[in-house]
Scaffold this motif. Structure first.
Motif, short mmCIF file in Angstrom:
data_model
loop_
_atom_site.label_atom_id
_atom_site.label_comp_id
_atom_site.label_asym_id
_atom_site.label_seq_id
_atom_site.Cartn_x
_atom_site.Cartn_y
_atom_site.Cartn_z
N MET A 109 -8.79 -11.41 -15.33
CA MET A 109 -7.74 -12.43 -15.37
C MET A 109 -6.43 -11.93 -15.98
N ASP A 110 -6.51 -11.11 -17.00
CA ASP A 110 -5.32 -10.85 -17.81
C ASP A 110 -5.03 -9.38 -18.05
N ALA A 111 -5.57 -8.48 -17.21
CA ALA A 111 -5.27 -7.06 -17.40
C ALA A 111 -3.78 -6.79 -17.24
N ASP A 112 -3.13 -7.49 -16.31
CA ASP A 112 -1.70 -7.27 -16.08
C ASP A 112 -0.85 -7.71 -17.26
N GLU A 113 -1.37 -8.63 -18.10
CA GLU A 113 -0.60 -9.11 -19.24
C GLU A 113 -0.88 -8.32 -20.51
N LEU A 114 -2.02 -7.64 -20.55
CA LEU A 114 -2.44 -7.00 -21.79
C LEU A 114 -2.27 -5.48 -21.77
N ILE A 115 -2.45 -4.87 -20.61
CA ILE A 115 -2.44 -3.41 -20.52
C ILE A 115 -1.18 -2.96 -19.80
N PRO A 116 -0.45 -1.98 -20.33
CA PRO A 116 0.80 -1.56 -19.70
C PRO A 116 0.56 -0.62 -18.52
N GLY A 117 1.44 -0.69 -17.53
CA GLY A 117 1.54 0.28 -16.45
C GLY A 117 0.26 0.59 -15.71
N ARG A 118 0.08 1.92 -15.46
CA ARG A 118 -1.04 2.39 -14.65
C ARG A 118 -2.39 2.20 -15.34
N TRP A 119 -2.40 1.95 -16.65
CA TRP A 119 -3.66 1.75 -17.35
C TRP A 119 -4.33 0.44 -16.94
N GLN A 120 -3.60 -0.44 -16.28
CA GLN A 120 -4.21 -1.69 -15.81
C GLN A 120 -5.34 -1.41 -14.84
N ARG A 121 -5.17 -0.42 -13.93
CA ARG A 121 -6.22 -0.07 -12.99
C ARG A 121 -7.49 0.38 -13.71
N LEU A 122 -7.31 1.14 -14.78
CA LEU A 122 -8.48 1.60 -15.54
C LEU A 122 -9.19 0.43 -16.19
N GLY A 123 -8.45 -0.52 -16.74
CA GLY A 123 -9.05 -1.70 -17.34
C GLY A 123 -9.83 -2.52 -16.33
N LEU A 124 -9.26 -2.71 -15.14
CA LEU A 124 -9.96 -3.46 -14.09
C LEU A 124 -11.24 -2.72 -13.65
N PHE A 125 -11.15 -1.38 -13.56
CA PHE A 125 -12.33 -0.60 -13.16
C PHE A 125 -13.44 -0.73 -14.19
N ALA A 126 -13.07 -0.69 -15.49
CA ALA A 126 -14.08 -0.82 -16.54
C ALA A 126 -14.77 -2.18 -16.47
N SER A 127 -14.01 -3.24 -16.21
CA SER A 127 -14.62 -4.57 -16.08
C SER A 127 -15.51 -4.63 -14.85
N ALA A 128 -15.08 -3.97 -13.76
CA ALA A 128 -15.89 -3.95 -12.55
C ALA A 128 -17.22 -3.22 -12.77
N VAL A 129 -17.22 -2.18 -13.60
CA VAL A 129 -18.46 -1.46 -13.93
C VAL A 129 -19.46 -2.41 -14.57
N THR A 130 -19.01 -3.20 -15.53
CA THR A 130 -19.89 -4.13 -16.23
C THR A 130 -20.45 -5.18 -15.28
N VAL A 131 -19.56 -5.77 -14.46
CA VAL A 131 -19.98 -6.82 -13.54
C VAL A 131 -20.93 -6.26 -12.48
N ALA A 132 -20.60 -5.09 -11.93
CA ALA A 132 -21.45 -4.49 -10.89
C ALA A 132 -22.82 -4.13 -11.46
N GLY A 133 -22.87 -3.66 -12.72
CA GLY A 133 -24.15 -3.34 -13.34
C GLY A 133 -25.03 -4.57 -13.44
N ALA A 134 -24.45 -5.71 -13.82
CA ALA A 134 -25.22 -6.95 -13.89
C ALA A 134 -25.67 -7.40 -12.51
N GLN A 135 -24.81 -7.25 -11.51
CA GLN A 135 -25.17 -7.66 -10.15
C GLN A 135 -26.29 -6.80 -9.57
N ALA A 136 -26.34 -5.54 -10.03
CA ALA A 136 -27.36 -4.63 -9.52
C ALA A 136 -28.74 -4.90 -10.12
N GLY A 137 -28.80 -5.80 -11.08
CA GLY A 137 -30.09 -6.14 -11.68
C GLY A 137 -30.14 -6.00 -13.17
N GLY A 138 -29.02 -5.72 -13.77
CA GLY A 138 -28.96 -5.60 -15.21
C GLY A 138 -29.09 -4.17 -15.68
#
Length: 421
Positions: A109-138
């Motif tokens: 929701m708020d990576a664009d407001e909290l993380i500057p510049g190109r680091w936003q992509r890294l923040g979104l990727f890190a969140s996606a890792v967590t969500v994808a791990g849970a979706q894969a079965g924990g």
């Protein structure tokens, strides 16, 4: 910024502030519903400790945003620290229980407001890792199938969030461009309003100057009229009376007394005409349209010529100088028509046209050659040159159209200056 834009921005602000609380609460409810409250293991205590830490982190960040109004939505070092710590807590909680992936999704929701510049992509990727791990079965993964599911889920989550982030960046850019455009339009409107105010003030100043010049011209005109009419009449009366005083013939005395009486009557008529030209009595109780209508009707009764008055547009209460100018022009035009036109029909039209007022006097008389106007006006009276001078005193103009045998048209156009109430 419009009211609707402010409402949308306020709702986004509320979502960013209270969204993590809601997702954390949803995760806790689902986790408790799935595992129950009978578990008292280290994992259970660790989970509740991390939930408390997440709440404390949210309270800290909420207080930080409140102390920085308007700047809480700008990427900063404090915002980056908050995002990283929140992601770490969410990652561990998701490792303990997959339902906490809902809380981990708050990073979308708020990576664009909290993380500057190109680091936003890294923040979104890190969140996606967590969500994808849970979706894969924990996490941790206990089978090969989970490892097979994890990459496509990670790609799907990351790709979706990258697309959303790109669209959000475009929308943010358009929003800023629209805001800059609105700001520029407001500056332009302010400058235009200032120019209009300055123009109105200049117009009022020019009107005052024109009125002062008109007063001086009117004084000179009256002085010339008095010299050419009343003063000459009085001189003639004195000459006739001197002849009467020096003659002994009663018959000659009566003749000269009659001439003196006639000159006195003529001088009185000229005096009354001069006073009438100085102060328009017709405007004392009526507006310009009513005064013109009565003037035209009186002229028609005196001359026996059919005369019509027409009003077009929405009549407004004009400045007294404008009303007097148009009335005098109409009176002189009617006077000229009665003396020279020999018309069967005459029409007077007063037109209100936005920022201008037009007066048209047309007759179907014998007309004349406009090139001969100077010689005609020098023979006496106010004349066409005087009417043109009156119009020009109030920043207006007067045009004449005439042709022998085809009538005459006089048109005066002056600015529409409203009466100061």
């Amino acid at each position: 910024m419009t009211t609707k834009d402010r409402q949308i921005e306020r709702r986004w602000e509320q979502l960013h502030v209270w969204g993590p609380y809601g997702l954390l609460g949803l995760s806790v409810v689902l986790a408790v519903a799935a595992t129950g409250l009978h578990d008292r293991s280290v994992k259970w205590y660790l989970g509740w400790s991390l939930v408390g830490a997440a709440v404390a982190l949210q309270l800290w960040w909420h207080g930080t945003r409140s102390r920085r109004p308007g700047r809480g939505r700008i990427p900063s070092r404090a915002g980056t620290v908050y995002y990283v710590v929140r992601w770490a807590i969410a990652f561990v909680l998701t490792w303990l229980n997959g339902f906490f992936a809902f809380y981990a999704a708050s990073g979308y929701m708020d990576a664009d407001e909290l993380i500057p510049g190109r680091w936003q992509r890294l923040g979104l990727f890190a969140s996606a890792v967590t969500v994808a791990g849970a979706q894969a079965g924990g996490m941790p993964f206990g089978s090969g199938g989970q490892w097979i599911l994890f990459p496509p889920l990670l790609i799907a989550n990351s790709g979706l969030q990258m697309v959303v982030a790109h669209l959000q960046e475009q929308e943010t850019r358009r929003y800023h461009e629209r805001t800059e455009t609105i700001t520029e339009l407001e500056r332009t409107n302010a400058a235009l309003q200032q120019a209009l105010d300055e123009n109105a003030a200049l117009h009022a100043q020019l009107l005052v100057q024109a009125r002062e010049a008109g007063v001086a011209d009117e004084r000179r005109r009256l002085a010339a009229e008095i010299h050419d009419t009343i003063a000459q009449g009085l001189t003639g009366i004195i000459a006739q009376l001197q002849v009467v005083a020096n003659t002994t013939d009663p018959g000659a005395a009566r003749v000269h007394l009659g001439r003196a009486s006639e000159l006195a009557r003529q001088s009185l008529g000229e005096a009354r005409r001069s006073v009438h030209n100085l102060a328009p009595v017709a405007l004392e109780h009526d507006g310009l349209p009513e005064a013109l209508k009565k003037t035209v009707a009186d002229w028609a009764r005196r001359t026996g010529v059919r005369a019509d008055f027409t009003l077009t547009g929405t009549a407004e209460h004009l400045h007294e100088e404008i009303s007097a100018t148009l009335l005098r022009i109409a009176q002189e035009a009617l006077s000229n028509a009665s003396r020279h036109a020999h018309a069967a029909r005459l029409g007077v039209t007063l037109s209100f046209m936005g920022d201008e007022v037009s007066l048209d006097v047309r007759d179907d008389g014998r007309g004349f050659d406009p090139a001969a106007v100077p010689e005609r006006t020098r023979s006496g009276g106010f004349g066409l040159d005087g009417m043109r001078a009156r119009a020009e005193r109030v920043a207006g103009s007067l045009t004449l159209e005439s042709e022998p045998g085809h009538g005459t048209a006089v048109s005066a156009r002056v600015p529409l200056v409203r009466h100061d109430r």
